[in-house]
Design a protein around this motif. Structure first.
Motif, mmCIF file in Angstrom:
data_model
loop_
_atom_site.group_PDB
_atom_site.id
_atom_site.type_symbol
_atom_site.label_atom_id
_atom_site.label_comp_id
_atom_site.label_asym_id
_atom_site.label_seq_id
_atom_site.Cartn_x
_atom_site.Cartn_y
_atom_site.Cartn_z
ATOM 1 N N VAL A 149 38.404 -23.591 8.618
ATOM 2 C CA VAL A 149 38.700 -24.424 7.462
ATOM 3 C C VAL A 149 38.128 -23.780 6.205
ATOM 4 C CG1 VAL A 149 38.313 -26.670 6.357
ATOM 5 C CG2 VAL A 149 38.704 -26.549 8.827
ATOM 6 N N LEU A 150 38.944 -23.701 5.176
ATOM 7 C CA LEU A 150 38.502 -23.295 3.852
ATOM 8 C C LEU A 150 38.368 -24.554 3.010
ATOM 9 C CD1 LEU A 150 38.066 -21.359 1.402
ATOM 10 C CD2 LEU A 150 40.577 -21.264 1.206
ATOM 11 N N ALA A 166 43.426 -23.973 7.882
ATOM 12 C CA ALA A 166 43.492 -25.230 7.150
ATOM 13 C C ALA A 166 42.691 -25.126 5.857
ATOM 14 C CB ALA A 166 42.935 -26.368 8.009
ATOM 15 N N VAL A 167 43.099 -25.900 4.851
ATOM 16 C CA VAL A 167 42.417 -25.919 3.559
ATOM 17 C C VAL A 167 42.191 -27.365 3.141
ATOM 18 C CG1 VAL A 167 42.493 -25.242 1.127
ATOM 19 C CG2 VAL A 167 43.459 -23.720 2.869
ATOM 20 N N LEU A 211 47.171 -19.529 3.905
ATOM 21 C CA LEU A 211 47.382 -20.355 5.093
ATOM 22 C C LEU A 211 48.346 -19.690 6.065
ATOM 23 C CD1 LEU A 211 47.676 -24.051 3.833
ATOM 24 C CD2 LEU A 211 46.079 -23.203 5.563
ATOM 25 N N ARG A 212 48.061 -19.847 7.338
ATOM 26 C CA ARG A 212 48.972 -19.383 8.369
ATOM 27 C C ARG A 212 50.169 -20.323 8.457
ATOM 28 N NH1 ARG A 212 43.765 -18.639 11.100
ATOM 29 N NH2 ARG A 212 43.327 -16.393 11.163
ATOM 30 N N PRO A 213 51.307 -19.875 8.993
ATOM 31 C CA PRO A 213 52.445 -20.776 9.208
ATOM 32 C C PRO A 213 52.003 -21.990 10.023
ATOM 33 C CG PRO A 213 53.129 -18.516 9.535
ATOM 34 C CD PRO A 213 51.634 -18.483 9.369
ATOM 35 N N GLY A 214 52.391 -23.175 9.574
ATOM 36 C CA GLY A 214 51.958 -24.404 10.224
ATOM 37 C C GLY A 214 50.615 -24.906 9.738
ATOM 38 N N GLY A 215 49.942 -24.132 8.862
ATOM 39 C CA GLY A 215 48.631 -24.516 8.352
ATOM 40 C C GLY A 215 48.692 -25.728 7.451
ATOM 41 N N THR A 220 51.972 -29.249 4.830
ATOM 42 C CA THR A 220 51.803 -28.081 5.698
ATOM 43 C C THR A 220 52.803 -26.996 5.348
ATOM 44 O OG1 THR A 220 53.263 -29.052 7.376
ATOM 45 C CG2 THR A 220 50.913 -29.405 7.656
ATOM 46 N N VAL A 221 52.436 -25.768 5.716
ATOM 47 C CA VAL A 221 53.326 -24.620 5.516
ATOM 48 C C VAL A 221 54.350 -24.629 6.648
ATOM 49 C CG1 VAL A 221 53.458 -22.116 5.429
ATOM 50 C CG2 VAL A 221 51.466 -23.286 4.466
#
Length: 221
Positions: A50-51, A117-118, A144-148, A218-219
């Motif tokens: 988590v950021l 996640a952020v 963020l990663r895909p789905g993040g 979400t992404v």
């Protein structure tokens, strides 16, 4: 950035640094309601890292760490992050918490698609221009990663302090030394373009009370 915007940003940085210095642990040790919600969202998305942007003295970052997440906590106040690190040691979660002094007007110091996640509680509604807010959300999407998942909260134009105090333009109003960018709903929707917007949840916090939106998006995968 105009000269007025630069001076406002510098004044706010100094004000927050002074505030955390004079009032250690200003917001207490209990996590915010949005952080508890975010932890559940992040667990459901199988997030591990988590950021947190604008972590302050760390009540929410420490909650994420206690919940088993690895946390990178950023803030533009070195003093607040020092308090966070001390608390992480006391609570036995120092190995899961990293801190970094960072101004969100600058690019995030992270690689593309490197974060699960952020979280940002009332960070986006600080003394940032609309242009700077859009640039920040683009940076969040980049890392963020895909789905993040991205969970953030902002005070909105229904808040009692909107149009109270010193006006700085662009829906930024300063009251009691704290400058806030109050969000219209259209700005939330614009920031969600290209994302999957899951909710815009209205809630209240504090004794005024402050009126906020909690946004979860979400992404796309």
């Amino acid at each position: 950035m105009s000269e007025h915007e630069r001076k406002l940003a510098e004044a706010q940085r100094e004000h927050w640094q002074q505030t955390y210095g004079e009032h250690p642990g200003r917001y207490g040790e209990e996590p915010s309601e949005p952080a508890v919600h975010a932890a559940a969202v992040f667990r459901a998305a199988d997030a591990h890292e988590v950021l947190e942007l604008g972590a302050g003295h760390g009540r929410d970052a420490l909650h994420f760490a206690r919940d088993g997440f690895t946390v990178l906590a950023t803030d533009f106040s070195p003093g607040s992050l020092e308090q966070l690190r001390e608390a992480a040691e006391v609570q036995g979660v120092a190995e899961r918490v990293t801190t970094a002094v960072h101004d969100v007007r600058e690019p995030l110091p992270l690689a593309d698609a490197s974060v699960d996640a952020v979280f940002a509680h009332m960070l986006l509604c600080m003394a940032l221009t609309t242009k700077e807010i859009h640039a920040l959300v683009a940076e969040v999407r980049r890392v963020l990663r895909p789905g993040g998942a991205f969970v953030y909260t902002v005070r909105h134009i229904g808040d009692a302090h909107y149009e109270v105090g010193i006006g700085h333009g662009d829906d930024i109003w300063e009251h009691g030394g704290f400058a806030v960018h109050f969000f219209p709903r259209a700005l939330v929707d614009h920031l969600a373009e290209g994302w999957i917007l899951h909710e815009v949840h209205a809630f209240e916090e504090g004794g005024l009370p402050r009126r906020l939106w909690r946004v979860t998006q979400t992404v796309p995968r």
